[in-house]
Scaffold this active site. Structure first.
Site, PDB file in Angstrom:
ATOM      1  N   ASP A  49      16.245  -3.037 -48.436  1.00 52.91           N
ATOM      2  CA  ASP A  49      15.074  -2.228 -47.996  1.00 52.91           C
ATOM      3  C   ASP A  49      14.007  -3.569 -49.015  1.00 52.91           C
ATOM      4  O   ASP A  49      14.453  -4.266 -49.864  1.00 52.91           O
ATOM      5  CB  ASP A  49      14.995  -0.766 -49.287  1.00 52.91           C
ATOM      6  CG  ASP A  49      16.084  -0.148 -48.583  1.00 52.91           C
ATOM      7  OD1 ASP A  49      16.120   0.416 -47.055  1.00 52.91           O
ATOM      8  OD2 ASP A  49      17.371   0.496 -49.229  1.00 52.91           O
ATOM      9  N   ASP A  51      10.886  -2.189 -51.338  1.00 51.87           N
ATOM     10  CA  ASP A  51       9.646  -1.605 -51.614  1.00 51.87           C
ATOM     11  C   ASP A  51       8.082  -2.445 -52.172  1.00 51.87           C
ATOM     12  O   ASP A  51       9.110  -3.348 -53.099  1.00 51.87           O
ATOM     13  CB  ASP A  51      10.341  -1.021 -52.832  1.00 51.87           C
ATOM     14  CG  ASP A  51      11.550  -0.321 -52.354  1.00 51.87           C
ATOM     15  OD1 ASP A  51      11.873   0.708 -51.126  1.00 51.87           O
ATOM     16  OD2 ASP A  51      12.314   0.483 -53.065  1.00 51.87           O
ATOM     17  N   ASP A 131      13.657   1.519 -64.548  1.00 52.78           N
ATOM     18  CA  ASP A 131      15.589   1.984 -65.277  1.00 52.78           C
ATOM     19  C   ASP A 131      15.959   0.828 -65.609  1.00 52.78           C
ATOM     20  O   ASP A 131      15.790   0.406 -66.351  1.00 52.78           O
ATOM     21  CB  ASP A 131      16.025   2.891 -63.783  1.00 52.78           C
ATOM     22  CG  ASP A 131      16.291   1.817 -62.076  1.00 52.78           C
ATOM     23  OD1 ASP A 131      15.985   1.113 -62.534  1.00 52.78           O
ATOM     24  OD2 ASP A 131      16.916   2.658 -61.559  1.00 52.78           O
TER      25      ASP A 131
END
Length: 426
Positions: A49, A51, A131
């Protein structure tokens, strides 16, 4: 780091992601490729992906793209659709205390979990809100530079998964971060740092507060990564597996159940690497098979119901209990039921039964499942599996002959059995 100091090339970034980055930039907004896409490119991997982070609000992004939809309440995101390809665009996050506007506020549960988090801020604040350090890397489309705010590049070199901020606080904000730590460690062949892994076992029960639908999506990433078996073992080590599949651990660990799950995961990993089709239904069927078997015997002992009735009731009870943790969609639970029911039918091969089983849409999955069980349990299952293996290889005459051989003993017994003498009354 300037363009000449890093290895990221626009040739390795998807065309759709570049379209979004350029349009945001040309519209006067800051636009960054961020997270796993940047991390994987630096590691020489192919990102799954791409992002994007921007200073534009979700509403501003929607105005720029007709093919955009806004999703999420907890985290407001913009999804820009290019057919099946979805580019996720998030507004740069700020610290919770900065939310003075009603639209840009955060909310937390008593346990510290974030319930709503739409506080916007600067790129530096956004980096602190991410995170792991290896996910806090930004590729700026304005000058093709790379920005590292949390020593992510250093941790990539050290092969360490390092949580940003206080681990206990960050896990309480979002317990799914514990699952992500394990997933990244296995996927990237890295170690979880001591401070990052220290509170996981104690805080693992916080996963019970996560919506089951979200945990289903996370479970797919964990077990259908091509490294599902290694991920499963690490989840178990940190007491995370017991939170996801409590019904499988209600009586502790069962060696037979563990062997079946390991075999199913190994088989799935092999199929993924060979680019073959896989379904989570097969894995869930393996994870829950022995709990269904055990529950069946309990119901028979308690109620005296026939096996088939008890088995159907056991399937319902186990699935009802499991979906409270992971919401398995009906399209998968239906396949699981088919695989399980066929396990009880495959020994019954007389007459037309063999043909009905063979032509069942889920026969192949049930046969593969039977093979795994035979390898673990041995005995009659091995002979049964060999019979079905041969049956599939035969032509129609061969199939009829195999079924006829099964019928012969029963018909022979009837042919030579002594007839009862008729009574005088008849």
């Amino acid at each position: 780091m300037s363009r000449s100091e890093h290895s990221i090339s626009r040739n390795d970034i998807s065309e759709n992601a570049l379209k979004v980055l350029y349009r945001l930039h040309k519209s006067g907004h800051k636009a960054y490729l961020v997270g796993g896409g940047v991390r994987d490119l630096l590691l020489g991997l192919k990102p799954k992906d791409f992002d994007i982070a921007t200073d534009a609000t979700p509403e501003q992004v929607k105005k720029l793209f007709r093919n955009c939809r806004l999703v999420g309440r907890r985290f407001r995101l913009a999804h820009i659709l290019f057919g099946r390809d979805i580019i996720e665009v998030a507004t740069l996050r700020g610290h919770h205390s900065d939310g003075e506007n009603e639209k840009h506020v955060s909310a937390q549960s008593q346990q510290g979990m974030l319930l709503r988090d739409n506080v916007y801020g600067s790129i530096e604040e956004d980096a602190e809100r991410r995170d792991f350090t290896v996910n806090a890397l930004y590729y700026d489309i304005a000058d093709f530079s790379l920005r590292d705010f949390c020593n992510g590049l250093s941790d990539l070199e050290r092969r360490k998964i390092e949580l940003i901020g206080n681990p206990e606080t960050r896990y309480r904000e979002d317990p799914v971060r514990m699952l992500r730590a394990v997933r990244f460690a296995v996927k990237l062949n890295m170690d979880i740092s001591e401070r990052t892994k220290a509170p996981i076992r104690e805080l693992a029960p916080l996963l019970k507060d996560i919506p089951p639908a979200r945990l289903f999506e996370e479970s797919l990433k964990l077990l259908l990564s091509g490294q599902g078996l290694e991920t499963y073992k690490l989840l178990q080590q940190y007491n995370l597996l017991q939170q996801l599949y409590p019904v499988s651990f209600v009586n502790g660990e069962d060696p037979k159940s563990e062997a079946l799950i390991h075999a199913a995961l190994a088989s799935t990993d092999k199929r993924i690497k060979a680019d073959l089709r896989v379904t989570p239904a097969f894995l869930y069927a393996a994870i829950l098979w022995y709990p269904v078997e055990q529950k069946t015997q309990e119901i028979i002992a308690e109620s005296g119901l026939p096996f088939n009735d008890a088995f159907l009731m056991a399937m319902n009870e186990v699935l009802d209990f499991q979906v409270k943790s992971i919401a398995i969609p009906k399209r998968f639970s239906t396949t699981m039921r088919d695989i399980w029911v066929l396990q009880t039918r495959m020994p019954k091969r007389y007459g037309k039964h063999a043909y009905r089983i063979f032509h069942h849409p889920k026969f192949r999955a049930a046969y593969d499942f039977l093979q795994l069980r035979a390898d673990i349990e041995g005995g009659e299952l091995v002979e049964l599996c060999e019979w079905w293996t041969e049956f599939q290889e035969q032509d129609e005459d061969g199939k009829r002959s195999m079924v006829a051989k099964l019928n012969k003993p029963a018909s022979k017994k009837r042919r030579y059995s002594k007839k009862k003498p008729r009574s005088n009354a008849s």
